[in-house]
Scaffold this motif. Sequence first.
Motif, short mmCIF file in Angstrom:
data_model
loop_
_atom_site.label_atom_id
_atom_site.label_comp_id
_atom_site.label_asym_id
_atom_site.label_seq_id
_atom_site.Cartn_x
_atom_site.Cartn_y
_atom_site.Cartn_z
N LEU A 265 -7.97 -0.50 5.69
CA LEU A 265 -8.38 -1.91 5.71
C LEU A 265 -9.69 -2.09 6.47
O LEU A 265 -10.35 -3.12 6.33
N ALA A 266 -10.03 -1.13 7.29
CA ALA A 266 -11.34 -1.13 7.95
C ALA A 266 -12.29 -0.20 7.20
O ALA A 266 -11.97 0.97 6.98
N GLU A 267 -13.42 -0.73 6.79
CA GLU A 267 -14.41 0.11 6.10
C GLU A 267 -15.11 1.04 7.07
O GLU A 267 -15.49 2.16 6.72
N LYS A 268 -15.28 0.58 8.31
CA LYS A 268 -15.93 1.38 9.36
C LYS A 268 -15.25 1.08 10.68
O LYS A 268 -14.66 0.02 10.86
N TRP A 269 -15.35 2.01 11.62
CA TRP A 269 -14.86 1.79 12.97
C TRP A 269 -15.71 2.58 13.95
O TRP A 269 -16.33 3.59 13.60
N SER A 270 -15.75 2.10 15.18
CA SER A 270 -16.53 2.78 16.22
C SER A 270 -15.91 2.44 17.57
O SER A 270 -15.14 1.49 17.69
N SER A 271 -16.27 3.23 18.57
CA SER A 271 -15.76 2.95 19.91
C SER A 271 -16.86 3.12 20.94
O SER A 271 -17.88 3.79 20.68
N THR A 272 -16.65 2.53 22.10
CA THR A 272 -17.55 2.75 23.22
C THR A 272 -17.34 4.18 23.74
O THR A 272 -16.30 4.80 23.46
N ASN B 202 -14.83 -2.88 11.34
CA ASN B 202 -15.51 -3.69 10.32
C ASN B 202 -14.62 -3.71 9.08
O ASN B 202 -14.41 -2.67 8.44
N LEU B 203 -14.08 -4.87 8.76
CA LEU B 203 -12.99 -4.99 7.80
C LEU B 203 -13.48 -5.21 6.37
O LEU B 203 -14.56 -5.74 6.14
N ARG B 204 -12.62 -4.80 5.44
CA ARG B 204 -12.90 -5.07 4.03
C ARG B 204 -12.82 -6.58 3.77
O ARG B 204 -12.00 -7.27 4.35
N GLN B 205 -13.67 -7.03 2.88
CA GLN B 205 -13.67 -8.45 2.53
C GLN B 205 -12.94 -8.67 1.20
O GLN B 205 -12.90 -7.79 0.34
N GLY B 206 -12.36 -9.84 1.06
CA GLY B 206 -11.70 -10.20 -0.19
C GLY B 206 -10.30 -9.64 -0.35
O GLY B 206 -9.73 -9.75 -1.44
N VAL B 207 -9.73 -9.06 0.70
CA VAL B 207 -8.38 -8.49 0.62
C VAL B 207 -7.35 -9.61 0.81
O VAL B 207 -7.51 -10.48 1.68
N ASP C 229 -15.66 -12.16 14.28
CA ASP C 229 -15.88 -13.03 13.14
C ASP C 229 -14.80 -12.66 12.13
O ASP C 229 -13.95 -11.82 12.40
N ALA C 230 -14.82 -13.28 10.96
CA ALA C 230 -13.73 -13.06 10.01
C ALA C 230 -13.57 -11.59 9.61
O ALA C 230 -12.47 -11.15 9.27
N ASN C 231 -14.66 -10.83 9.67
CA ASN C 231 -14.65 -9.46 9.18
C ASN C 231 -14.79 -8.41 10.28
O ASN C 231 -15.00 -7.23 9.99
N THR C 232 -14.68 -8.82 11.54
CA THR C 232 -14.86 -7.89 12.65
C THR C 232 -13.78 -8.12 13.70
O THR C 232 -13.70 -9.19 14.31
#
Length: 551
Positions: free
Chosen positions: A84-91, A100-105, A167-170
């Motif tokens: 469901l996340a297109e990308k991810w990152s960490s400190t 960073n989430l997929r849109q339209g799901v 935001d809606a996608n993060t």
Amino acid sequence: MSVQRRLFATLAASVLAVSLTACATSERGSGGEGGGTFVFGAAGAPKNFDPIFNDDGESFRPARQMYDTLITYKQGSTELEPGLAEKWSSTPDGKVWTFNLRQGVKFHDGTDFDAAAVCANFDRWVNMKGAAAQSQMIYYGDVFEGFTRNEGDASGTPVYKSCQAKDANTAVLTLNKFKGAFPAAFGLTSLSISSPTALKQYDADAVTQSGDSFTYPAYANEHPTGTGPFKFESYDKANGVITLARNDQYWGEKAKVDKLIFKVIPDENARKQELAAGTIDGYDYPSPADYGTLKDQGDQVLIRKPFSVLYVGINTKNNPALRDLRVRQAIAYAIDRDSLVKTKMPEGTQVATQFMPDTVAGYAPDVVAYPHDVNKAKQLLAAAGQQNLTLNFYYPTEVTRPYMPNPADLFSAMSANLAEAGIKVNPVARPWNGGYKDDVQKAGKQDLHLLGWTGDYNDAGNFVGTFFGRPKAEFGQEDPAMYAELQKADSLPDPAGHAAAYQQANRDIMAKYLPAVPILTTGPAIVVKSNVQGVIPSPLTDERFVTVSKS
């Protein structure tokens, strides 16, 4: 978890068999992209369909078809890929994770998947209390080390701190400390994302407890609502039939079959017979002794890559002799692991030199080895003054595990090995769900026992941390130095340092502590009919049937 399945009348069974056979027959020619029904023989009934409340494969099997996780595992491997996340990152310190989430799901109830939904799920889990918290302690409790209210036996500050919908996608997840399980653990089926609307509508957290038993609400039993490629349609408990339907609004590749049915068949021989009769299209964990027969009749025996460990656990609490490292080493030398792998296990099985597969970062190629050496075992026992040692060796019945296809056969071979070295074995057999797990893992009644683990994700802590990272009745006497070493390894965010620390921990476990004897690592098989395509065997037993079709 015990699996109870009510027997049903002969007439009902006949009707079910006829209907499933007719279904399978009528749709054999409509596979590929054209739909059809795939019927899978399940070894047990699911506890329920809310992933957070489950910890067994038969509950996860239907759940992972209906739900998605933020990160998932590439089919056929332990590698991570977007979910469901297109990308991810960490400190750098591993405490803040951005998804960073997929849109339209959409969830199955038509509501939107977004960052607020992600945070609602994480907040739900950490704020559980009472019976709900107790019921989902295994996976969430292990990974996140507790709840806001420190329910159950969790103590201290939980790993999870907060979630913010930037935001809606993060979605931004903040942890109180680094945990080596991440990011891989974000792919656990337990951490699947549910519809917040459905959770509220069907009172998802209204779990009640009576003794050791839990009763689950409507969401878990009748209205599971995820974003996955299949949607829940029905569960006929009396006949043990779970029916899922294709989700035509799925965000990813659509399922190739119209219907996915799980038919609960606890007996392995019965599953084999139903496969031959054509009333099911596949089943899991066929007996290694049946591989040849299944292949000869045209079935596909798909063997998973090894990602499990079988071990002989040593409980140092009851028998003082076992507190002597030399005695534990003697047990290791006495067991002929090469012979076990060659004569008792399926193809692809390997002798285990330590408590994780060699594909996991942290595996140490230079651990102390314990090759089969009866004379060495006798010498160590003599040096410890234990030439007349008698041990209560527990083994389970009424169970087949991925790492332990026939416990009685494995026990017999090992007990003969120990007898050859001069160790008298008192065999104690207990049903897996009828006393064995309680006696071994809770009461610690045994001296030796058979147990193992199939990895959930690719991290050293999921193996040695799960086994030895904290005190357990299973192993008896506490060893603070070993716990501290494993906790330190798990706390290092640098991947190279993380792996190096676990390598040293593996060396020390095998040389200094030896709380158990690693026996083998294996990959069990899954079998399907010749006309089935697209089943991709997973080392994590994490098969997704979205790719399955029939010709």
